[in-house]
Structures are given as structure tokens and as C-alpha cells.
Write a protein that holds these residues in place. Structure first.
Motif, PDB file in Angstrom:
ATOM      1  N   ALA A  27     -18.591  73.930 -36.424  1.00 43.72           N
ATOM      2  CA  ALA A  27     -17.896  72.702 -36.017  1.00 43.72           C
ATOM      3  C   ALA A  27     -18.383  72.219 -34.655  1.00 43.72           C
ATOM      4  O   ALA A  27     -18.609  71.015 -34.445  1.00 43.72           O
ATOM      5  CB  ALA A  27     -16.387  72.950 -35.981  1.00 43.72           C
ATOM      6  N   GLU A  28     -18.558  73.153 -33.715  1.00 44.17           N
ATOM      7  CA  GLU A  28     -19.055  72.771 -32.389  1.00 44.17           C
ATOM      8  C   GLU A  28     -20.473  72.230 -32.471  1.00 44.17           C
ATOM      9  O   GLU A  28     -20.816  71.236 -31.801  1.00 44.17           O
ATOM     10  CB  GLU A  28     -18.997  73.976 -31.452  1.00 44.17           C
ATOM     11  N   ARG A  31     -20.475  68.632 -33.777  1.00 41.22           N
ATOM     12  CA  ARG A  31     -20.072  67.666 -32.753  1.00 41.22           C
ATOM     13  C   ARG A  31     -21.187  67.459 -31.732  1.00 41.22           C
ATOM     14  O   ARG A  31     -21.400  66.335 -31.242  1.00 41.22           O
ATOM     15  CB  ARG A  31     -18.780  68.130 -32.080  1.00 41.22           C
TER      16      ARG A  31
END
Length: 355
Positions: A27-28, A31
């Protein structure tokens, strides 16, 4: 080389480490890729490509979703895949996803179709690797029909046929579609057969080795009676303030990535000597200071007669912060240098520069 040169970026969404060395979550990473795309737009680059993988060390399995997020935060940069593995996908759904992206981005979508360098998507989606070549040939044939944006009547053996069906949403103009190849003459001729632009993935050795393939592509276009199409180069790289800094920062991440993939494929471990050779004049790694990288890009563009160069700036666990600095230097220093030098070459020899 025809017209103004385009300079772009590619990423595969490699799972990276934080400054403290801890591994980031998928997820990081996703982003961060969006932030990298935003920066690419701000520094004036022409294209941002996101690759598709289905394995633990890459975060992006749905590039169109990531690209749509970038589209909402950018204004001018073109957005595309690098690459879409058409063999294990459905051509109709690929067209629909990219035509949707094209609408959301106000005509900035591109798709690069290829067979991919990894095979995880085949068992994941239930495809037989024994049909590797047949799957791509058949699905590319259908995708070429879809690009006409007319009712499609098409018959295949590995996918259900279509009988006069339209596919929506339609694209306001044309959906820019490239064929990505890794060095196969048959793949180059196939791209010419469909009249589609060509991306040469040069990930090892000198760009000069690929000049015969570029010539073959242009000859094949002529034989098929198709107008000249763009050729792009995709190659890895990393930029820092000096050559020494770039090599020192990149090396541990480059080594880790190559050795990890090498263990899967039966390669021996890479060495610092091999790494530095690839970063030299006869290698495919565009790593160094802005001056060094710009000079190497210019040489490759001239050797191939390319219209675009895409720098694959992500490299294994290389931190996001280092990638952001590469993007900044690429857009603000390297790109102006490349364009200035190519313009000077064109002025000095307009006949050769016209391609």
C-alpha cells in the motif's frame, strides 16, 4: 528519429525500503508511485509508465487503477502501461480499462502490449504456458480489431468469438498502442504488421545492438505499406549529482534485485564489474550524473533513430526518496540537455536527423 523527442519514465512498482531500511508495504509503495507520477508531470516529462506484475516483490498488479489515480492529480503527462501482459488478460477488458483511463485523463492514455518477462500471471488466471505464443498472437489480433472502434466480428480458438459487437466506452480519438519487444525479430515484424509503434526493451548491452531491429521494423512497415511509426527505448537507470554517487547508491539495490531474479532463472550472481560495465558506454544502464546520462541517452536515440526514451527509474529496493531525486534531475537537468543536443545535431545534419 522523427519530430520532437519525448522523454518518459517507467516503473514496475518495486517493493522498496524506507530510509531506516525497513520494507514498505504494498500500500505504501502504491501511494509512492502516485507521488512519483505527480512529480514527473510537474518537471515536464512526457510519459509515465507503470508495469504489471503478480508477485511479492512488485506492488502493481492493476496498473490502470494506479494510472487513474495519477491522472486525477496531473495535467499534461501521458500515462500508460509498461507493459500490459496481454497473453494472460482479455483484450476486450484491456481496451475498456484503457479507454476509461483515456476519458478520465482527457486523452492522455497509452497502452504498451507485450508478453511480459515473468510468468506468474499464467497460472494465476488459468492459462497454459504451452500456449504462450499462440495466446499473444490471437489476443493481439483481437486487440487490433478493437482499436478500429467499429462493430467487431472476430473468430479465435482460445477466446470466444465476437459477432458484430461494439465495445464501450469509445475513445474520442485513437488509443495510442505500442508493442513492447525484448529483441525478437519476429516480434518486431509483428508490430509492423499491425502498424503499431514499437518499444525496444534494452536491458542489457549497447543500444547499437538493437539498431538492426529498428531498421528491420522500418523495412517491414514499408513492405506492409504502413506509414513510419515511432520507436521508443526502455532502459534502466538512476541519476545522482555525480557518477560516483549514482553508482554507490544504486549498486546494493541493483545487486539484490538481479541476484534474487537470477536465482529463479538459474543465472549466476552479478558482480560489481558487470554492473559498472552496464553503466558504461557499452551497457544498458543509464546511471550517473545528469551529464553522463544525457550523453548516453542522446547516443542511444541517434543509434536507434528513436522518438522516445523511457528511463526505468525503479530498481529493486531502491528507496522512494532516491527515485524522487532521479525524477527531479531527469526532468529539470537531463531532459533539457538531451533536447538541446539533439536539436544541435539536427541543425548540423538535418537529413540524417529526419530519419
Amino acid at each position: 528519429m522523427t519530430g520532437a523527442i519525448e522523454l518518459g519514465l517507467d516503473t514496475f512498482g518495486d517493493v522498496t525500503v524506507a530510509p531506516d531500511g525497513t520494507t514498505l508495504s504494498h500500500a505504501e509503495v502504491l501511494r509512492n508511485v502516485v507521488a512519483e507520477g505527480e512529480l514527473a508531470d510537474r518537471v515536464g516529462l512526457d510519459f509515465f509508465g507503470v508495469g504489471e506484475h503478480h508477485r511479492e516483490d512488485f506492488a502493481v498488479s492493476a496498473p490502470e487503477v494506479v494510472l487513474a489515480a495519477i491522472a486525477a492529480r496531473t495535467e499534461r503527462i501521458h500515462l500508460g502501461s509498461a507493459v500490459t501482459v496481454l497473453s494472460s488478460d482479455d483484450p476486450v477488458r484491456v481496451f475498456q480499462r484503457f479507454s476509461t483511463l483515456d476519458a478520465l485523463s482527457n486523452g492522455r492514455a497509452e497502452v504498451i502490449l507485450g508478453r511480459g518477462s515473468f510468468i506468474e500471471s499464467f497460472p494465476l488466471f488459468g492459462y497454459d504456458l504451452a500456449q504462450y505464443q499462440q495466446l499473444f498472437d490471437e489476443k493481439l489480433d483481437l486487440f487490433a480489431e478493437l482499436l478500429k472502434q467499429e462493430p467487431v466480428t472476430w473468430n479465435g480458438t482460445l477466446r470466444p468469438s465476437l459477432d458484430g459487437q461494439r465495445v464501450y466506452p469509445e475513445v474520442a480519438g485513437d488509443l495510442t498502442t505500442w508493442i513492447g519487444v525484448g529483441g525478437s525479430p519476429e516480434s518486431v515484424v509483428r508490430a509492423a504488421k499491425y502498424g503499431l509503434p514499437l518499444v525496444l526493451a534494452i536491458i542489457g548491452g549497447s543500444a547499437r545492438r538493437f539498431a538492426p531491429l529498428a531498421d528491420l521494423y522500418r523495412r517491414a512497415l514499408a513492405q506492409f505499406g504502413t506509414p513510419l511509426q515511432p520507436i521508443a527505448i526502455h532502459s534502466p537507470g538512476f541519476i545522482a549529482e555525480t557518477d560516483e554517487q549514482a553508482l554507490e547508491e544504486l549498486w546494493p539495490h541493483y545487486e539484490g534485485m538481479h541476484n534474487r531474479i537470477g536465482r529463479e532463472r538459474g543465472w549466476g550472481p552479478t558482480s560489481r564489474e558487470q554492473f559498472e560495465h552496464e553503466a558504461g558506454p557499452d551497457g544498458a544502464l543509464y546511471a550517473g550524473s545528469p551529464e553522463t546520462v544525457a550523453a548516453k541517452i542522446v547516443d542511444s536515440i541517434v543509434q536507434i533513430g528513436a522518438s522516445r526514451f523511457d528511463l526505468k527509474y525503479s530498481s529493486g529496493t531502491l528507496p522512494h526518496e532516491a527515485s524522487m531525486r532521479t525524477i527531479e534531475l531527469y526532468g529539470t537537468v537531463v531532459a533539457p540537455l538531451v533536447r538541446e543536443r539533439l536539436a544541435a545535431l539536427a541543425e548540423a545534419d538535418p537529413v540524417s536527423s529526419a530519419g
